[in-house]
Scaffold this motif. Structure first.
Motif, short mmCIF file in Angstrom:
data_model
loop_
_atom_site.label_atom_id
_atom_site.label_comp_id
_atom_site.label_asym_id
_atom_site.label_seq_id
_atom_site.Cartn_x
_atom_site.Cartn_y
_atom_site.Cartn_z
N ALA A 30 0.87 -1.63 0.40
CA ALA A 30 0.18 -0.19 0.01
C ALA A 30 0.55 1.49 0.00
N GLU A 31 2.17 1.13 0.72
CA GLU A 31 2.92 2.56 0.96
C GLU A 31 3.64 2.83 -0.63
N ALA A 32 4.15 1.47 -1.15
CA ALA A 32 4.46 1.46 -2.29
C ALA A 32 3.63 2.25 -3.67
N GLY A 33 2.23 1.47 -3.62
CA GLY A 33 1.28 2.33 -4.08
C GLY A 33 0.38 1.61 -5.05
N LEU A 68 -7.19 -7.30 2.82
CA LEU A 68 -7.78 -6.79 1.89
C LEU A 68 -7.62 -5.24 2.20
N LEU A 69 -7.20 -4.19 1.08
CA LEU A 69 -6.23 -3.25 1.32
C LEU A 69 -7.51 -1.92 0.78
N TRP A 70 -8.20 -1.49 0.81
CA TRP A 70 -9.30 -0.25 0.98
C TRP A 70 -8.97 1.14 1.49
N THR A 71 -9.06 1.89 0.17
CA THR A 71 -8.57 3.51 0.70
C THR A 71 -9.91 3.74 1.50
N PHE A 72 -9.40 5.15 1.92
CA PHE A 72 -10.74 6.73 2.97
C PHE A 72 -10.19 7.49 2.33
N ALA A 73 -11.05 8.68 2.42
CA ALA A 73 -10.94 10.42 2.91
C ALA A 73 -9.39 9.95 4.09
N ALA A 74 -9.06 11.03 4.13
CA ALA A 74 -7.85 11.35 5.38
C ALA A 74 -8.13 11.79 6.20
N ASP A 75 -9.22 11.89 6.54
CA ASP A 75 -9.96 11.23 8.30
C ASP A 75 -10.36 10.08 9.38
N PRO A 76 -9.22 10.08 10.18
CA PRO A 76 -9.31 8.82 10.44
C PRO A 76 -10.98 8.49 11.99
N ALA A 77 -10.60 9.87 11.95
CA ALA A 77 -12.22 9.99 12.38
C ALA A 77 -13.47 8.93 12.20
N LYS A 78 -13.91 9.44 10.75
CA LYS A 78 -14.46 8.69 9.72
C LYS A 78 -14.74 7.12 9.78
N LEU A 79 -13.48 6.67 10.24
CA LEU A 79 -13.63 5.06 10.31
C LEU A 79 -13.75 4.09 11.94
N PRO A 139 0.12 9.12 -0.50
CA PRO A 139 -0.77 10.93 -1.72
C PRO A 139 -1.73 9.79 -2.21
N ALA A 140 -2.70 10.29 -2.53
CA ALA A 140 -3.83 9.90 -3.25
C ALA A 140 -4.27 10.09 -4.97
N ALA A 141 -4.31 9.51 -5.44
CA ALA A 141 -4.23 9.72 -7.26
C ALA A 141 -4.62 11.30 -8.25
N ALA A 142 -5.75 11.90 -6.71
CA ALA A 142 -6.19 12.93 -7.30
C ALA A 142 -6.07 14.37 -6.52
N GLY A 143 -4.96 13.93 -5.87
CA GLY A 143 -3.84 14.82 -4.81
C GLY A 143 -4.71 14.74 -3.35
N GLY A 144 -3.27 15.80 -2.68
CA GLY A 144 -3.74 15.29 -1.11
C GLY A 144 -3.37 14.25 -0.93
N LYS A 145 -3.65 13.90 0.43
CA LYS A 145 -3.88 12.74 1.12
C LYS A 145 -4.85 11.49 1.29
N GLU A 146 -4.95 10.53 0.84
CA GLU A 146 -5.85 9.39 1.85
C GLU A 146 -5.12 8.09 2.69
N LEU A 147 -6.23 7.76 3.28
CA LEU A 147 -6.22 6.38 3.84
C LEU A 147 -6.60 4.93 3.39
#
Length: 270
Positions: A30-33, A68-79, A139-147
């Motif tokens: 995941a860290e490698a993309g 399993l890898l899943w991605t979320f918006a960079a807001d841990p509180a929402k998890l 880094p998120a593909a659309a810019g910014g960060k993702e979890l």
């Protein structure tokens, strides 16, 4: 295999004959993309991890261990409540899927925060599996960060399995106790992935609140007298009232309702 919903990742399955930990390998990937939807499954896992530093060891062919890898918006509180939702997806899949003739006196259920149990005819419960969630910001593909969230699941399938090593006070069950036929990792994996992809897609949109009622119906400790312990110390005791909208455990004590957030405690029925 079901067709993914438009906003779901595409499933990418990688199998290992043997590895130390599918969670560790997938976190590195995941860290490698590597893309969301990646699934690492191992026939043998030699250094897997459970909650609170316990070992989770898979004997070849006896247990299903995958990440399993899943991605979320960079807001841990929402998890909040994610591990509970994953356990719920597993139990619901076991109940709904055509996996064979069910034994009428057993059922799968949940124990807060991440245990999957078998309830037996004699009223006893035993652990058949668990969930371990780890994450890394990237880094998120659309810019910014993702979890990037790695969801590790270990499930006992066959009688000889003992994947939750080092837990002397906890009996072990197998999912084959639920059915007249033996369950194998090959049978279970596609069923569980279908359920998880659909559940995680919904969770990303509605959060845990949308799953609270369903989780409480599968809670084998619901309305039972319990103790919350840290080591040998009893922190709270009272009636288990399930979980709230954030996934916190609700214990009705003599002093009122207590909400337990930390999963680094143990829950015992008295």
């Amino acid at each position: 295999m079901k067709t993914p919903l438009p906003n779901q990742p595409i499933r990418q399955l990688t199998r290992f004959e043997s590895c130390d930990s599918t969670n560790r390998l997938l976190l590195d990937a995941a860290e490698a993309g590597i893309s969301a939807g990646a699934v690492f499954v191992a026939r043998e896992q030699t250094a897997g991890r459970g909650r609170r530093g316990r070992h989770w060891i898979a004997a070849p062919g006896d247990s299903l261990t995958f990440s399993l890898l899943w991605t979320f918006a960079a807001d841990p509180a929402k998890l909040s409540g994610l591990s509970l939702v994953v356990g719920l997806a597993v139990v619901q899949a076991l109940s709904a899927a055509a996996l064979g003739t069910r034994r009428s006196q057993t059922r799968a259920g949940l124990k807060w925060p991440n245990d999957i149990l078998v309830a037996r005819a004699d009223g006893s419960f035993a652990k058949a599996g668990g969930v371990l969630i780890e994450s890394a910001m990237r880094p998120a593909a659309a810019g910014g960060k993702e979890l990037a969230v790695v969801i590790g699941i270990g499930l006992n399938c066959a009688e000889s399995t003992s994947v939750n090593a080092g837990v002397a006070d906890q009996s072990v069950a197998t999912l084959s106790e639920l059915f007249e036929r033996d369950l194998t990792p090959e049978i279970l994996l596609p069923v569980l992935l279908d359920a998880l992809f659909e559940t995680l897609d919904t969770f990303a949109r509605v959060g845990f609140a949308g799953f609270r009622a369903a989780w409480n119906t599968q809670n084998l400790w619901q309305d039972q007298f319990v103790q919350v312990k840290e080591g040998a110390t009893v922190l709270h005791e009272g009636i288990c009232r399930g979980v709230d909208d954030a996934g916190a455990l609700c214990i009705e004590t003599v002093d009122g309702m207590t909400h337990i957030v930390s999963g680094d405690v143990s829950l015992r029925k008295v």
